[in-house]
Scaffold this active site. Structure first.
Site, mmCIF file in Angstrom:
data_model
loop_
_atom_site.group_PDB
_atom_site.id
_atom_site.type_symbol
_atom_site.label_atom_id
_atom_site.label_comp_id
_atom_site.label_asym_id
_atom_site.label_seq_id
_atom_site.Cartn_x
_atom_site.Cartn_y
_atom_site.Cartn_z
ATOM 1 N N HIS A 1 5.579 -8.887 -10.963
ATOM 2 C CA HIS A 1 3.988 -9.006 -10.498
ATOM 3 C C HIS A 1 3.926 -8.038 -11.066
ATOM 4 O O HIS A 1 4.173 -6.499 -10.141
ATOM 5 C CB HIS A 1 3.446 -9.635 -9.381
ATOM 6 C CG HIS A 1 2.384 -9.506 -9.391
ATOM 7 N ND1 HIS A 1 1.258 -9.642 -9.875
ATOM 8 C CD2 HIS A 1 1.672 -8.802 -8.319
ATOM 9 C CE1 HIS A 1 0.184 -9.800 -9.807
ATOM 10 N NE2 HIS A 1 -0.166 -9.180 -8.430
ATOM 11 N N HIS B 1 -0.030 -5.679 -13.057
ATOM 12 C CA HIS B 1 -1.558 -5.776 -13.350
ATOM 13 C C HIS B 1 -1.432 -5.130 -14.596
ATOM 14 O O HIS B 1 -2.872 -4.351 -15.344
ATOM 15 C CB HIS B 1 -2.659 -4.903 -12.597
ATOM 16 C CG HIS B 1 -2.341 -5.464 -11.208
ATOM 17 N ND1 HIS B 1 -3.417 -4.847 -10.111
ATOM 18 C CD2 HIS B 1 -2.114 -6.465 -10.354
ATOM 19 C CE1 HIS B 1 -3.162 -5.631 -8.840
ATOM 20 N NE2 HIS B 1 -2.194 -7.129 -8.855
ATOM 21 N N HIS C 1 -6.052 -11.262 -13.656
ATOM 22 C CA HIS C 1 -5.557 -10.798 -12.571
ATOM 23 C C HIS C 1 -4.621 -9.853 -13.422
ATOM 24 O O HIS C 1 -3.778 -8.908 -12.284
ATOM 25 C CB HIS C 1 -5.093 -11.954 -11.342
ATOM 26 C CG HIS C 1 -3.859 -11.088 -10.099
ATOM 27 N ND1 HIS C 1 -4.090 -11.897 -8.537
ATOM 28 C CD2 HIS C 1 -3.005 -9.846 -9.780
ATOM 29 C CE1 HIS C 1 -3.250 -11.183 -7.799
ATOM 30 N NE2 HIS C 1 -2.863 -10.155 -8.366
ATOM 31 N N TYR D 1 21.511 -15.619 -27.253
ATOM 32 C CA TYR D 1 21.540 -14.086 -28.066
ATOM 33 C C TYR D 1 22.515 -12.716 -27.008
ATOM 34 O O TYR D 1 22.183 -12.913 -25.715
ATOM 35 C CB TYR D 1 20.111 -12.948 -28.388
ATOM 36 C CG TYR D 1 19.718 -11.603 -27.910
ATOM 37 C CD1 TYR D 1 20.384 -11.668 -30.141
ATOM 38 C CD2 TYR D 1 19.145 -11.473 -27.510
ATOM 39 C CE1 TYR D 1 19.203 -10.192 -29.800
ATOM 40 C CE2 TYR D 1 19.260 -9.648 -28.272
ATOM 41 C CZ TYR D 1 19.294 -9.679 -29.300
ATOM 42 O OH TYR D 1 18.591 -8.191 -29.728
ATOM 43 N N TYR E 1 8.171 -15.001 -31.783
ATOM 44 C CA TYR E 1 8.981 -15.944 -31.608
ATOM 45 C C TYR E 1 9.301 -16.004 -29.838
ATOM 46 O O TYR E 1 10.036 -16.899 -29.782
ATOM 47 C CB TYR E 1 10.119 -15.389 -32.317
ATOM 48 C CG TYR E 1 10.705 -14.803 -32.326
ATOM 49 C CD1 TYR E 1 12.227 -14.970 -31.604
ATOM 50 C CD2 TYR E 1 10.956 -13.628 -33.639
ATOM 51 C CE1 TYR E 1 12.858 -13.504 -31.367
ATOM 52 C CE2 TYR E 1 11.268 -13.310 -33.924
ATOM 53 C CZ TYR E 1 12.921 -12.544 -32.977
ATOM 54 O OH TYR E 1 13.079 -11.329 -32.859
ATOM 55 N N GLU F 1 0.831 -10.318 -1.808
ATOM 56 C CA GLU F 1 1.281 -11.044 -2.541
ATOM 57 C C GLU F 1 2.529 -12.048 -2.259
ATOM 58 O O GLU F 1 3.467 -12.648 -3.019
ATOM 59 C CB GLU F 1 1.485 -10.458 -4.250
ATOM 60 C CG GLU F 1 0.706 -9.888 -4.673
ATOM 61 C CD GLU F 1 -0.521 -11.396 -4.707
ATOM 62 O OE1 GLU F 1 -0.932 -12.582 -4.198
ATOM 63 O OE2 GLU F 1 -1.723 -10.509 -5.235
ATOM 64 N N GLY G 1 0.674 -1.463 -0.832
ATOM 65 C CA GLY G 1 0.078 -0.233 0.223
ATOM 66 C C GLY G 1 0.940 1.231 -0.084
ATOM 67 O O GLY G 1 -0.189 2.230 0.253
#
Length: 228
Positions: free
Chosen positions: A107, A109, A169, A224, A128, A89, A59
């Protein structure tokens, strides 16, 4: 005598490695907002230093985070740094660290990725770069945020993958660094946006890549970039 001014980059009571990691974590969290991957205090970021997981607190707007807000837990979730409550979370973040070689987790949204999570059980192989995430990106079944059930669903979707969608979510991605975890998050959101745009064209169906094509791309992507 003039008052001594503390360097605003200093993190009190925290080792140099944790302090550096916390600064990078805050920068990454702020980037999720500036790049439009989260709104307000949604989403969260963590980074592992030895057996301590630094994580965004619950928060607190990212633009208000300071060095004194450092928040850390051990791998069992016991708070070892700071006094602010860790993100709700936390179960997802800890599940990733206990089950993979991750050193950082992001994480979000993100709007296009969240939209896709409501439509299909996995993101169709539209590009790809799917190979860079380990293969077809699965959607973890919905569960209430912050629960062990959501963390378990996420782990199933992450099997042999470095990112997944969370139904209704958002996204979660991990990497060996915060930069890599963030890049995988951004790539996933971009692919979701691409697929939504392609499928929206009336009368046409997007061409998708085969499993073999995605696997071949994944192999090439492992080599790469520049070599040390």
């Amino acid at each position: 005598m003039a008052e001594e001014r503390r360097d605003p980059r200093d993190v009190r009571g925290v080792g140099a490695e944790e302090a550096d990691a916390w600064r990078e974590l805050v920068d990454t969290a702020r980037r999720t907002v500036s790049d439009g991957l989260v709104v307000g205090t949604s989403g969260n970021v963590s980074v592992r230093v030895a057996d301590t997981v630094l994580v965004t607190p619950s928060g607190v707007p990212y633009d208000r985070l300071t060095p004194d807000h450092v928040t850390g837990v051990d791998l069992d979730g016991r708070q070892v740094l700071g006094s602010l409550v860790p993100t709700s979370e936390l179960p997802m973040h800890l599940a990733v660290y206990r089950s993979t070689d991750a050193r950082a987790v992001v994480h979000t949204h993100a709007v296009h990725a969240t939209a896709v999570s409501t439509l299909v059980p996995e993101l169709p192989a539209i590009h790809y770069m799917t190979g860079a995430l380990g293969g077809a990106v699965r959607v973890a079944p919905y569960a209430t945020y912050g629960t062990d059930e959501l963390a378990e669903n996420m782990l199933h979707a992450l099997a042999d993958r470095s990112a997944c969608l969370l139904q209704n979510h958002g996204t979660i991605a991990y990497g060996s660094t915060l930069a890599q975890a963030y890049d995988r998050t951004a790539q996933l959101e971009w692919m979701c946006h691409l697929w939504l745009m392609a499928r929206a064209v009336p009368g046409l169906t997007p061409t998708l890549l085969t499993e073999e094509q995605v696997a071949e791309a994944g192999e090439r992507l492992r080599g790469y970039g520049q070599r040390a």
